[in-house]
Design a protein around this motif. Structure first.
Motif, PDB file in Angstrom:
ATOM      1  N   ALA A  72      31.072  28.703  43.456  1.00 25.52           N
ATOM      2  CA  ALA A  72      32.439  28.528  42.952  1.00 25.52           C
ATOM      3  C   ALA A  72      32.771  29.599  41.920  1.00 25.52           C
ATOM      4  O   ALA A  72      33.870  30.165  41.930  1.00 25.52           O
ATOM      5  N   ARG A  73      31.831  29.885  41.027  1.00 19.98           N
ATOM      6  CA  ARG A  73      32.043  30.934  40.007  1.00 19.98           C
ATOM      7  C   ARG A  73      32.258  32.292  40.654  1.00 19.98           C
ATOM      8  O   ARG A  73      33.140  33.056  40.271  1.00 19.98           O
ATOM      9  N   GLU A  74      31.426  32.593  41.648  1.00 19.88           N
ATOM     10  CA  GLU A  74      31.501  33.903  42.302  1.00 19.88           C
ATOM     11  C   GLU A  74      32.809  34.062  43.086  1.00 19.88           C
ATOM     12  O   GLU A  74      33.427  35.131  43.074  1.00 19.88           O
ATOM     13  N   LEU A  75      33.215  33.002  43.758  1.00 21.48           N
ATOM     14  CA  LEU A  75      34.461  33.065  44.526  1.00 21.48           C
ATOM     15  C   LEU A  75      35.666  33.243  43.612  1.00 21.48           C
ATOM     16  O   LEU A  75      36.559  34.048  43.895  1.00 21.48           O
ATOM     17  N   LYS A  76      35.672  32.513  42.511  1.00 19.54           N
ATOM     18  CA  LYS A  76      36.766  32.630  41.542  1.00 19.54           C
ATOM     19  C   LYS A  76      36.819  34.046  40.967  1.00 19.54           C
ATOM     20  O   LYS A  76      37.895  34.636  40.832  1.00 19.54           O
ATOM     21  N   ALA A  77      35.654  34.601  40.633  1.00 20.59           N
ATOM     22  CA  ALA A  77      35.589  35.956  40.080  1.00 20.59           C
ATOM     23  C   ALA A  77      36.072  36.987  41.099  1.00 20.59           C
ATOM     24  O   ALA A  77      36.756  37.953  40.741  1.00 20.59           O
ATOM     25  N   ALA A  78      35.723  36.791  42.360  1.00 18.04           N
ATOM     26  CA  ALA A  78      36.142  37.736  43.405  1.00 18.04           C
ATOM     27  C   ALA A  78      37.660  37.736  43.547  1.00 18.04           C
ATOM     28  O   ALA A  78      38.281  38.792  43.692  1.00 18.04           O
ATOM     29  N   ARG A  79      38.268  36.554  43.493  1.00 16.98           N
ATOM     30  CA  ARG A  79      39.744  36.493  43.588  1.00 16.98           C
ATOM     31  C   ARG A  79      40.392  37.093  42.346  1.00 16.98           C
ATOM     32  O   ARG A  79      41.426  37.766  42.439  1.00 16.98           O
ATOM     33  N   ALA A  80      39.784  36.862  41.184  1.00 11.02           N
ATOM     34  CA  ALA A  80      40.338  37.402  39.938  1.00 11.02           C
ATOM     35  C   ALA A  80      40.314  38.928  39.942  1.00 11.02           C
ATOM     36  O   ALA A  80      41.192  39.571  39.357  1.00 11.02           O
ATOM     37  N   ALA A  81      39.300  39.498  40.588  1.00 13.43           N
ATOM     38  CA  ALA A  81      39.172  40.963  40.614  1.00 13.43           C
ATOM     39  C   ALA A  81      40.005  41.601  41.716  1.00 13.43           C
ATOM     40  O   ALA A  81      40.150  42.826  41.756  1.00 13.43           O
ATOM     41  N   ALA A  82      40.560  40.788  42.603  1.00 16.55           N
ATOM     42  CA  ALA A  82      41.306  41.328  43.744  1.00 16.55           C
ATOM     43  C   ALA A  82      42.608  41.961  43.292  1.00 16.55           C
ATOM     44  O   ALA A  82      43.337  41.405  42.478  1.00 16.55           O
ATOM     45  N   GLY A  83      42.903  43.132  43.856  1.00 14.28           N
ATOM     46  CA  GLY A  83      44.151  43.807  43.529  1.00 14.28           C
ATOM     47  C   GLY A  83      45.180  43.733  44.636  1.00 14.28           C
ATOM     48  O   GLY A  83      46.339  44.081  44.440  1.00 14.28           O
ATOM     49  N   THR A  84      44.761  43.284  45.808  1.00 13.34           N
ATOM     50  CA  THR A  84      45.654  43.211  46.966  1.00 13.34           C
ATOM     51  C   THR A  84      45.451  41.874  47.674  1.00 13.34           C
ATOM     52  O   THR A  84      44.402  41.236  47.515  1.00 13.34           O
TER      53      THR A  84
END
Length: 200
Positions: A72-84
């Motif tokens: 859950a932490r990793e998925l949230k971080a991946a979305r937070a870092a997404a620019g597109t």
């Protein structure tokens, strides 16, 4: 602070029980597995199991938590870092595919117990952190105009359902993962990508 010998033994015993439970649930499935199967696989006395868990349900819940909390932490971080939008959709799916490729023991647990994992992630009235985080992120991106208008609850359920399928299919056929991720990105982009604004 260093753990005492007793604390170290307790931790080792709990870990041995969980490793055994994961193996048993992966081979037999949750429904067919018994506490005795888990104890036999652990090599410990049956009393040791009950020092940590009341039943096999609690042992299974502990295994699910050990997967879900860091993921859950990793998925949230991946979305937070997404620019597109492509990255918002694709990076979490790539993480899930990598998990299935690199953590074969937990992937096997999910493959054998798909129904229970589906119930945990999106077929229960109690929303998990994975669900609520995704719903929140979808809603925020929609409000910011970075995704088209949609129902974040239904969209999160659909994304999670296909995420579990991605784990299962990647565990069974790792080479198919890149194509599956690309397909999921295209599928959700068709519904979520913001409309292009015509140039003035």
């Amino acid at each position: 602070m260093q753990m005492s010998k007793r604390e170290q033994n307790k931790k080792a015993n709990r870990e041995a029980i969980l490793v055994a439970a994961r193996d048993v649930f992966s081979q037999l499935g949750f429904g067919a597995a018994t506490v005795r199967d888990i104890v036999r696989a652990s090599g410990l006395a049956i009393g040791s199991f009950y020092n940590y868990f009341n039943d096999k349900d609690e042992a299974f819940a502990a295994l699910v938590e050990a997967i879900v909390v860091p993921l859950a932490r990793e998925l949230k971080a991946a979305r937070a870092a997404a620019g597109t939008p492509q990255a918002f959709i694709g990076e979490p799916y790539r993480l899930v595919a990598d998990f299935a490729r690199t953590d074969s023991a937990n992937a096997a647990l999910i493959v054998k117990n798909q129904t229970l994992f589906r119930q945990t992630f999106y077929l229960t009235p109690i929303r998990t952190t994975v669900q609520t985080d995704l719903e929140t992120d979808l809603g925020r991106w929609m409000e910011e105009g970075r995704l088209q208008h949609h129902d974040p609850v239904l969209m999160a359920d659909a994304m999670l359902a296909l995420g579990i399928d991605l784990v299962v299919q990647t565990a069974l056929d790792p080479a198919s993962a890149p194509g599956r991720v690309a397909f999921l990105v295209d599928l959700f982009m068709a519904r979520l990508a913001p409309a292009a604004h015509p140039s003035a």
